[in-house]
Design a protein around this motif. Sequence first.
Motif, mmCIF file in Angstrom:
data_model
loop_
_atom_site.group_PDB
_atom_site.id
_atom_site.type_symbol
_atom_site.label_atom_id
_atom_site.label_comp_id
_atom_site.label_asym_id
_atom_site.label_seq_id
_atom_site.Cartn_x
_atom_site.Cartn_y
_atom_site.Cartn_z
ATOM 1 N N GLY A 208 0.847 -1.189 0.000
ATOM 2 C CA GLY A 208 0.000 0.000 0.000
ATOM 3 C C GLY A 208 0.880 1.235 0.000
ATOM 4 N N ALA A 209 0.233 2.394 -0.210
ATOM 5 C CA ALA A 209 0.993 3.646 -0.204
ATOM 6 C C ALA A 209 1.416 4.019 1.214
ATOM 7 C CB ALA A 209 0.147 4.761 -0.815
ATOM 8 N N GLY A 210 0.609 3.638 2.189
ATOM 9 C CA GLY A 210 0.929 3.940 3.579
ATOM 10 C C GLY A 210 1.870 2.887 4.143
ATOM 11 N N ARG B 286 -5.497 8.092 7.318
ATOM 12 C CA ARG B 286 -5.466 6.963 8.242
ATOM 13 C C ARG B 286 -6.383 7.283 9.417
ATOM 14 N NH1 ARG B 286 -3.999 3.973 4.974
ATOM 15 N NH2 ARG B 286 -2.059 2.796 4.863
ATOM 16 N N HIS C 117 -12.377 1.569 4.195
ATOM 17 C CA HIS C 117 -10.957 1.686 3.840
ATOM 18 C C HIS C 117 -10.705 1.154 2.422
ATOM 19 C CE1 HIS C 117 -6.553 1.785 5.406
ATOM 20 N NE2 HIS C 117 -6.591 1.944 4.088
HETATM 21 C C1 OXD Z 1 -2.674 2.186 1.367
HETATM 22 C C2 OXD Z 1 -4.014 1.838 1.796
HETATM 23 O O1 OXD Z 1 -2.375 2.012 0.171
HETATM 24 O O2 OXD Z 1 -4.494 2.364 2.791
HETATM 25 O O3 OXD Z 1 -1.887 2.637 2.182
HETATM 26 O O4 OXD Z 1 -4.674 1.049 1.110
#
Ligand code: OXD
Length: 314
Positions: free
Chosen positions: A66-68, A229, A277
């Motif tokens: 994920g990006a996070g 988040r 989410h």
């Molecule tokens: C991410 C997500 O990509 O929250 O971080 O899905």
Amino acid sequence: MSILLAVSGWDPAPWRRRLTSLLPSHKMATLDELFDRPSVRYALSWRHPPGALADLPNLQAIFSLGAGVDHLFADPALPDRPIVRVVDPDLTERMSEWVVMHALAHLRQLRRYERQQRERIWADDDDQPKAAEVQVGVLGLGVLGTDAALKLGALGFKVAGWSASEKSLPGVACFHGSGGLKRLLSMTDMLVVLLPLTDATRGLIDASLLSQLRRGGRLGGPILINAGRGGLQVEADILAALDSGRLKGASLDVFEREPLPTASRLWTHPAVYVSPHNAAVSTPEAVAAFVARQIEAHERGEPLTNLVDRRRGY
Ligand code: OXD
Ligand code: NDP
């Protein structure tokens, strides 16, 4: 074996299929299989169980699917190896779709007209603001925040943004630092949050921050849109602000606890949109291709890109 697929809460099968077709010479294992730990060179993680990446002596890089990356730093035994996070147009475009959809839903009072349709009420609002009369403030001007800010601007919204470092973006009033945050909040009708969760941002969206949003704007009260988040927000403060009318509405894709507990009042609050989410999902189609490109480049001796700064936490 060279790739460890360390995911929890996701079905690893489509990732494995896609990665196998892209990197046929790499053997792959998931956490529930027996594998030879010294053979692992790359770990691909989404919320891996703490400790699952320890004791991999030949690990060269960790990929967040994920990006996070807050899910990685939640593991106290995370090995000290380069961390690559996802930056891919597929994910970015999905996020901007979600942000734009919710900005327009609040602007055009979608909730009200859905209710009116259910109740067969034909009634117009007397005073319909347009995007150009609404000031959006975007917290986080990274990959996702920048794209969303530019797309909101293209729709006619007045857009400002906030980041840690100084930035300049066409058509976006840019602020940074704590003084910059105060100034941005005081002019904001609609707050879009696309920040990472770090020690510096945890709990940022609390009663104090919400109380600084502009009153008297054309929407009849400030709106909060958070897809960053859940740990960024204090849900009790958001509910109190909604109940008191200090906040007019909210769209939340992320929560302090996920899945959002069924007892949470956010599920049923009339001014709240809840999504699970999934504002921008990581698809095996796009994200596995991103990872495969990076592994191939790394094996040609080229540097990894989109590396996470461990000190900053994002
Ligand atoms: C991410 C997500 O990509 O929250 O971080 O899905
Ligand atoms: P980036 O790292 O590209 O951008 C983060 C932005 O936040 C940067 O502009 C950064 O400032 C800013 N920032 C970080 N810390 C602070 C701080 N303390 N004060 C002010 N600004 C700060 O991340 P992305 O845009 O790619 O992603 C953002 C977040 O979105 C992810 O971390 C993840 O949590 C979330 N996300 C949610 C998804 C969902 O489906 N709900 C899907 C994908 C991501 P600077 O530019 O100066 O460094």
